[in-house]
Motif scaffolding. Sequence first.
Motif, PDB file in Angstrom:
ATOM      1  N   ARG A  16       0.865  -1.184   0.000  1.00  0.00           N
ATOM      2  CA  ARG A  16       0.000   0.000   0.000  1.00  0.00           C
ATOM      3  C   ARG A  16       0.895   1.225   0.000  1.00  0.00           C
ATOM      4  O   ARG A  16       2.115   1.112   0.111  1.00  0.00           O
ATOM      5  CB  ARG A  16      -0.922   0.006   1.224  1.00  0.00           C
ATOM      6  N   CYS A  17       0.320   2.392  -0.139  1.00  0.00           N
ATOM      7  CA  CYS A  17       1.089   3.633  -0.098  1.00  0.00           C
ATOM      8  C   CYS A  17       1.668   3.792   1.310  1.00  0.00           C
ATOM      9  O   CYS A  17       0.918   3.992   2.272  1.00  0.00           O
ATOM     10  CB  CYS A  17       0.184   4.812  -0.448  1.00  0.00           C
ATOM     11  N   LEU A  18       2.992   3.693   1.448  1.00  0.00           N
ATOM     12  CA  LEU A  18       3.640   3.641   2.768  1.00  0.00           C
ATOM     13  C   LEU A  18       3.837   5.037   3.360  1.00  0.00           C
ATOM     14  O   LEU A  18       4.962   5.535   3.505  1.00  0.00           O
ATOM     15  CB  LEU A  18       4.961   2.892   2.679  1.00  0.00           C
ATOM     16  N   LEU A  19       2.712   5.650   3.709  1.00  0.00           N
ATOM     17  CA  LEU A  19       2.692   6.977   4.316  1.00  0.00           C
ATOM     18  C   LEU A  19       1.930   6.892   5.634  1.00  0.00           C
ATOM     19  O   LEU A  19       0.827   6.329   5.681  1.00  0.00           O
ATOM     20  CB  LEU A  19       2.009   7.969   3.370  1.00  0.00           C
ATOM     21  N   HIS A  20       2.517   7.465   6.696  1.00  0.00           N
ATOM     22  CA  HIS A  20       1.931   7.348   8.033  1.00  0.00           C
ATOM     23  C   HIS A  20       1.968   8.691   8.738  1.00  0.00           C
ATOM     24  O   HIS A  20       3.020   9.336   8.824  1.00  0.00           O
ATOM     25  CB  HIS A  20       2.714   6.314   8.844  1.00  0.00           C
ATOM     26  N   ALA A  21       0.806   9.139   9.232  1.00  0.00           N
ATOM     27  CA  ALA A  21       0.718  10.376  10.024  1.00  0.00           C
ATOM     28  C   ALA A  21       1.159  10.028  11.444  1.00  0.00           C
ATOM     29  O   ALA A  21       0.358   9.580  12.262  1.00  0.00           O
ATOM     30  CB  ALA A  21      -0.701  10.909  10.002  1.00  0.00           C
ATOM     31  N   GLN A  22       2.435  10.273  11.744  1.00  0.00           N
ATOM     32  CA  GLN A  22       3.022   9.757  12.982  1.00  0.00           C
ATOM     33  C   GLN A  22       2.751  10.638  14.197  1.00  0.00           C
ATOM     34  O   GLN A  22       2.627  10.129  15.319  1.00  0.00           O
ATOM     35  CB  GLN A  22       4.536   9.572  12.774  1.00  0.00           C
ATOM     36  N   ALA A  23       2.662  11.954  14.002  1.00  0.00           N
ATOM     37  CA  ALA A  23       2.453  12.835  15.151  1.00  0.00           C
ATOM     38  C   ALA A  23       1.655  14.063  14.746  1.00  0.00           C
ATOM     39  O   ALA A  23       1.714  14.524  13.606  1.00  0.00           O
ATOM     40  CB  ALA A  23       3.787  13.263  15.755  1.00  0.00           C
ATOM     41  N   LEU A  24       0.915  14.586  15.730  1.00  0.00           N
ATOM     42  CA  LEU A  24       0.105  15.789  15.518  1.00  0.00           C
ATOM     43  C   LEU A  24       0.177  16.643  16.777  1.00  0.00           C
ATOM     44  O   LEU A  24       0.040  16.129  17.895  1.00  0.00           O
ATOM     45  CB  LEU A  24      -1.346  15.391  15.237  1.00  0.00           C
ATOM     46  N   GLU A  25       0.430  17.931  16.602  1.00  0.00           N
ATOM     47  CA  GLU A  25       0.426  18.894  17.707  1.00  0.00           C
ATOM     48  C   GLU A  25      -0.570  19.998  17.386  1.00  0.00           C
ATOM     49  O   GLU A  25      -0.544  20.573  16.295  1.00  0.00           O
ATOM     50  CB  GLU A  25       1.810  19.518  17.896  1.00  0.00           C
ATOM     51  N   LEU A  26      -1.436  20.292  18.334  1.00  0.00           N
ATOM     52  CA  LEU A  26      -2.414  21.369  18.152  1.00  0.00           C
ATOM     53  C   LEU A  26      -2.914  21.842  19.503  1.00  0.00           C
ATOM     54  O   LEU A  26      -2.720  21.163  20.520  1.00  0.00           O
ATOM     55  CB  LEU A  26      -3.565  20.932  17.262  1.00  0.00           C
ATOM     56  N   GLY A  27      -3.552  23.004  19.525  1.00  0.00           N
ATOM     57  CA  GLY A  27      -4.062  23.541  20.771  1.00  0.00           C
ATOM     58  C   GLY A  27      -5.289  22.789  21.257  1.00  0.00           C
ATOM     59  O   GLY A  27      -6.201  22.505  20.480  1.00  0.00           O
ATOM     60  N   HIS A  28      -5.303  22.466  22.547  1.00  0.00           N
ATOM     61  CA  HIS A  28      -6.467  21.797  23.117  1.00  0.00           C
ATOM     62  C   HIS A  28      -7.645  22.765  23.117  1.00  0.00           C
ATOM     63  O   HIS A  28      -7.493  23.939  23.492  1.00  0.00           O
ATOM     64  CB  HIS A  28      -6.174  21.320  24.544  1.00  0.00           C
TER      65      HIS A  28
END
Length: 320
Positions: A261-273
């Motif tokens: 499959r397309c080997l792309l992974h959203a590993q981390a996300l930072e955003l305001g709570h």
Amino acid sequence: MKRRTFRAEGALVGRAVADAVASELAVPATEARKLVDVGAVYVSGRRSRDAQARLTAGQVVMVVLEESGQSSLAEAPAAPVLRVLYEDADVIAVDKPAGVTAQPTEGRVGGSLVDLVGAHLGREAGLVHRLDRETSGVTVFGKTAEATSALAAEFREGRARKRYVAATGPGLPPSGTVDLPLSKDPSRPGRWRATRAANGVPALTDFRTLHAGAEFCVVELLPHTGRTHQLRAHLTALGAPILGDARYGGAPKAGGVEALRCLLHAQALELGHPRTGKVLRVEAPVPEDLLRFFSAVGVAVPQGPIAAVEEGRVAPADRE
């Protein structure tokens, strides 16, 4: 997509949706009810989930009979187990599996990430961003209308920071920035092109190459914008499409390891709570199919705060 459309006129006026479908399609009542149950029936442009709802004069009924070559009545695969990465009163973050759509498709209810999260919560979840079907990784939802609105603003106003990892073809420089607009490729439907030669939408991606070998690269991607297929198109423009990404010419194998499959992974996300305003960072473990490429070359997966790429190193310009 194969569909059938009819209008509620004459004897159909006042009839139940399932009965009207059975009559117009000349199928058994049980089959018509199942089409309603799986979400394949739309009345006046809205999905109808009530087989007994009565039609009024002039309403248009559309029935999706087949989507992507598969009958709407085909048995859906077993739903994957939902992995919750973070949850509180306002937010739930989950690890989207590869192969799962972000939201229900036109011909079927159930099996999407929205459905899985909704089932976990026992109510509808507030979707604020999407990953491609084959992309895995962190996806956040709001648990209240206020939280959903605040989370959506984080993405819309560019405050959300994202880190992806991928295995690509060879040839990437150590680091850089791709600043190429995206536009639909008129010669290849369903594909986007990264080029200044067309009137595209702005798109900006920083990257850091973690391993550069003769057969493949392992790369960290930090998109500043969130365009459709942005990372896939930008890496293709650099001459190193993501492994397994058949739509963009990615190789199906590298270093003796298959990319199914397309080997792309959203590993981390930072955003305001949405309630506290404090930075919320959520990370998703890299799935086994992509992790094999990290392990093969002894490269560690990025962890912790999302670090900016060193300025001044710019990737090759527009190749088209």
